[in-house]
Design a protein around this motif. Structure first.
Motif, PDB file in Angstrom:
ATOM      1  N   UNK A  89       0.848  -1.187   0.000  1.00 26.59           N
ATOM      2  CA  UNK A  89       0.000   0.000   0.000  1.00 26.59           C
ATOM      3  C   UNK A  89       0.889   1.245   0.000  1.00 26.59           C
ATOM      4  N   UNK A  90       0.555   2.197  -0.845  1.00 27.82           N
ATOM      5  CA  UNK A  90       1.283   3.456  -0.883  1.00 27.82           C
ATOM      6  C   UNK A  90       0.438   4.511  -0.187  1.00 27.82           C
ATOM      7  N   UNK A  91       1.016   5.122   0.819  1.00 26.97           N
ATOM      8  CA  UNK A  91       0.313   6.147   1.584  1.00 26.97           C
ATOM      9  C   UNK A  91       0.928   7.504   1.261  1.00 26.97           C
ATOM     10  N   UNK A  92       0.336   8.259   0.345  1.00 29.29           N
ATOM     11  CA  UNK A  92       0.938   9.542  -0.050  1.00 29.29           C
ATOM     12  C   UNK A  92       1.100  10.522   1.105  1.00 29.29           C
ATOM     13  N   UNK A  93       0.204  10.477   2.072  1.00 34.99           N
ATOM     14  CA  UNK A  93       0.263  11.447   3.170  1.00 34.99           C
ATOM     15  C   UNK A  93       1.516  11.283   4.029  1.00 34.99           C
ATOM     16  N   UNK A  94       2.074  10.074   4.069  1.00 33.45           N
ATOM     17  CA  UNK A  94       3.251   9.818   4.924  1.00 33.45           C
ATOM     18  C   UNK A  94       4.491   9.422   4.127  1.00 33.45           C
ATOM     19  N   UNK A  95       4.365   9.301   2.821  1.00 30.50           N
ATOM     20  CA  UNK A  95       5.474   8.824   1.988  1.00 30.50           C
ATOM     21  C   UNK A  95       6.604   9.842   1.924  1.00 30.50           C
ATOM     22  N   UNK A  96       7.830   9.325   1.851  1.00 34.93           N
ATOM     23  CA  UNK A  96       9.015  10.156   1.621  1.00 34.93           C
ATOM     24  C   UNK A  96       9.646   9.697   0.322  1.00 34.93           C
ATOM     25  N   UNK A  97       9.799  10.608  -0.619  1.00 35.82           N
ATOM     26  CA  UNK A  97      10.327  10.214  -1.934  1.00 35.82           C
ATOM     27  C   UNK A  97      10.794  11.469  -2.665  1.00 35.82           C
ATOM     28  N   UNK A 119       0.633  18.174  -4.535  1.00 38.43           N
ATOM     29  CA  UNK A 119       1.597  17.441  -3.712  1.00 38.43           C
ATOM     30  C   UNK A 119       1.658  17.992  -2.291  1.00 38.43           C
ATOM     31  N   UNK A 120       1.632  19.305  -2.145  1.00 36.42           N
ATOM     32  CA  UNK A 120       1.690  19.887  -0.807  1.00 36.42           C
ATOM     33  C   UNK A 120       0.463  19.497   0.011  1.00 36.42           C
ATOM     34  N   UNK A 121      -0.649  19.310  -0.675  1.00 40.11           N
ATOM     35  CA  UNK A 121      -1.870  18.964   0.031  1.00 40.11           C
ATOM     36  C   UNK A 121      -1.963  17.468   0.337  1.00 40.11           C
ATOM     37  N   UNK A 122      -1.585  16.625  -0.629  1.00 37.83           N
ATOM     38  CA  UNK A 122      -1.810  15.190  -0.486  1.00 37.83           C
ATOM     39  C   UNK A 122      -0.558  14.391  -0.143  1.00 37.83           C
ATOM     40  N   UNK A 123       0.621  14.877  -0.548  1.00 38.21           N
ATOM     41  CA  UNK A 123       1.858  14.118  -0.324  1.00 38.21           C
ATOM     42  C   UNK A 123       2.994  15.076   0.016  1.00 38.21           C
ATOM     43  N   UNK A 124       2.934  15.724   1.177  1.00 40.05           N
ATOM     44  CA  UNK A 124       3.930  16.752   1.515  1.00 40.05           C
ATOM     45  C   UNK A 124       5.336  16.214   1.705  1.00 40.05           C
ATOM     46  N   UNK A 289       1.380   6.319  -8.437  1.00 34.65           N
ATOM     47  CA  UNK A 289       0.501   7.317  -7.816  1.00 34.65           C
ATOM     48  C   UNK A 289       0.825   8.716  -8.338  1.00 34.65           C
ATOM     49  N   UNK A 290       2.108   9.019  -8.441  1.00 35.01           N
ATOM     50  CA  UNK A 290       2.540  10.340  -8.898  1.00 35.01           C
ATOM     51  C   UNK A 290       2.062  10.611 -10.326  1.00 35.01           C
ATOM     52  N   UNK A 291       2.199   9.634 -11.203  1.00 39.16           N
ATOM     53  CA  UNK A 291       1.760   9.801 -12.584  1.00 39.16           C
ATOM     54  C   UNK A 291       0.245   9.995 -12.656  1.00 39.16           C
ATOM     55  N   UNK A 292      -0.480   9.237 -11.825  1.00 36.17           N
ATOM     56  CA  UNK A 292      -1.924   9.419 -11.773  1.00 36.17           C
ATOM     57  C   UNK A 292      -2.283  10.810 -11.254  1.00 36.17           C
ATOM     58  N   UNK A 293      -1.472  11.334 -10.320  1.00 35.64           N
ATOM     59  CA  UNK A 293      -1.701  12.685  -9.804  1.00 35.64           C
ATOM     60  C   UNK A 293      -1.504  13.727 -10.902  1.00 35.64           C
ATOM     61  N   UNK A 294      -0.506  13.523 -11.749  1.00 34.63           N
ATOM     62  CA  UNK A 294      -0.296  14.444 -12.871  1.00 34.63           C
ATOM     63  C   UNK A 294      -1.498  14.404 -13.808  1.00 34.63           C
ATOM     64  N   UNK A 295      -2.041  13.221 -14.045  1.00 37.38           N
ATOM     65  CA  UNK A 295      -3.229  13.123 -14.891  1.00 37.38           C
ATOM     66  C   UNK A 295      -4.420  13.840 -14.253  1.00 37.38           C
ATOM     67  N   UNK A 296      -4.555  13.734 -12.939  1.00 34.76           N
ATOM     68  CA  UNK A 296      -5.631  14.463 -12.254  1.00 34.76           C
ATOM     69  C   UNK A 296      -5.477  15.966 -12.437  1.00 34.76           C
ATOM     70  N   UNK A 297      -4.244  16.438 -12.324  1.00 31.81           N
ATOM     71  CA  UNK A 297      -3.974  17.862 -12.545  1.00 31.81           C
ATOM     72  C   UNK A 297      -4.374  18.251 -13.951  1.00 31.81           C
TER      73      UNK A 297
END
Length: 301
Positions: A89-97, A119-124, A289-297
């Motif tokens: 499971x990938x947890x964007x809220x706590x992930x470090x990358x 990113x600042x909102x969902x994966x800081x 997840x990151x690529x999907x976030x770009x698509x959402x944007x």
């Protein structure tokens, strides 16, 4: 072909050769010594009845048959990797990358601000590095090598080793000083002096609009050429100049620069803003997840 008689490890060897273009580096990548990798190439050639890779001064260059095989083999391997990958499971809220993208000026101005906000909102905890695309072919090579995680922009080159996703379509508008806000006619467009953005300097390459004009036996005069797209609206302000820009970029500067947006008086087709990434991204939960976030944007813009 009897699939049971085929060593599927040869497909990973093919993929490594396609990406590395060097037998030794390809072998090192998948854990094979150089003789074993050479043997794998021999077996691949026998399997597909083609040389596949030709040794040249620039490295092992793929044949037409190898290029045709690249996409289906890449997609098959990506599917297998995604199926066999641990269900982590990938947890964007706590992930470090730390992730790196390369973008055109358009991507920098339109896509990146919205992506940073998400990113600042969902994966800081995700750190983002943004590099410029000065040479599209060179940036594509960095993506193929894995030096960057994605490319974003318009008119980016294609590659059988890369997945292309369309984020959205963009079109052109004209900019004029607010004191000259009347809609342009086709005759106005060729009569007035233009300001042009050219990141490479010089006069820039003929664009879509120039091709449309040439088809009608017409030509515009470029009175000013600028190296930075953000300078264009400010050069237009207070002058008789006209500029042709992507709608979303122009909209960001219209009010602050004191310019008016108006329709382009020629029927120019829209163009795509694309996201490019490597096929194996699907097996990396954070990158997926990151690529999907770009698509959402892209859907929000």
């Amino acid at each position: 072909m009897n699939l049971a008689a085929v060593d599927l490890n040869l497909l990973t060897a093919f993929e490594a050769l396609l990406e590395e273009r060097n037998v030794t580096r390809a072998g090192r990548r998948i854990g094979l010594a150089q003789p074993s990798m050479s043997s794998a190439l021999t077996r691949l050639r026998a399997l597909f009845g083609d040389e596949l890779f030709i040794r040249t001064a620039a490295g092992m260059q793929p044949t037409a048959r190898a290029l045709a095989l690249a996409r289906p083999i890449g997609e098959a391997l990506a599917q297998i990797r995604a199926t066999l990958a641990p269900d982590l499971a990938f947890e964007p809220a706590t992930a470090r990358r730390r992730l790196t993208i390369a973008v055109t000026d358009y991507g920098d101005l339109v896509v990146v601000p919205a992506l940073v906000a998400l990113l600042r909102q969902e994966a800081p905890g995700i750190d983002l590095v943004v590099r410029p695309i000065a040479d599209a072919a060179a940036s594509l090579a960095t993506l193929e090598r894995g030096d960057v995680d994605a490319l974003i922009g318009g008119h980016l080159p294609d590659s059988p080793r890369i997945v292309r996703r369309k984020l959205f379509e963009e079109d052109f508008v004209c900019l004029r000083d607010k004191g000259h806000a009347a809609p342009l006619t086709p005759d106005d467009y060729v009569r007035l002096p233009h300001v042009l953005f050219s990141s490479a300097g010089g006069d820039g390459s003929p664009g879509v609009v120039d091709a449309i004009l040439a088809a009608e036996g017409r030509r515009r005069r470029v009175a000013v050429t600028l190296a930075h797209v953000v300078a264009v609206p400010f050069a237009v302000a207070g002058t008789d100049l006209v500029a042709t820009m992507a709608r979303r970029v122009a909209g960001r500067f219209a009010e602050i620069a004191g310019v008016a947006l108006m329709p382009l008086p020629y029927d120019a087709p829209p163009f795509a803003i694309d996201l490019l990434h490597r096929r194996r991204a699907a097996s990396d939960p954070a990158l997926a997840w990151f690529l999907a976030a770009i698509e959402r944007v892209g859907r929000m813009l």
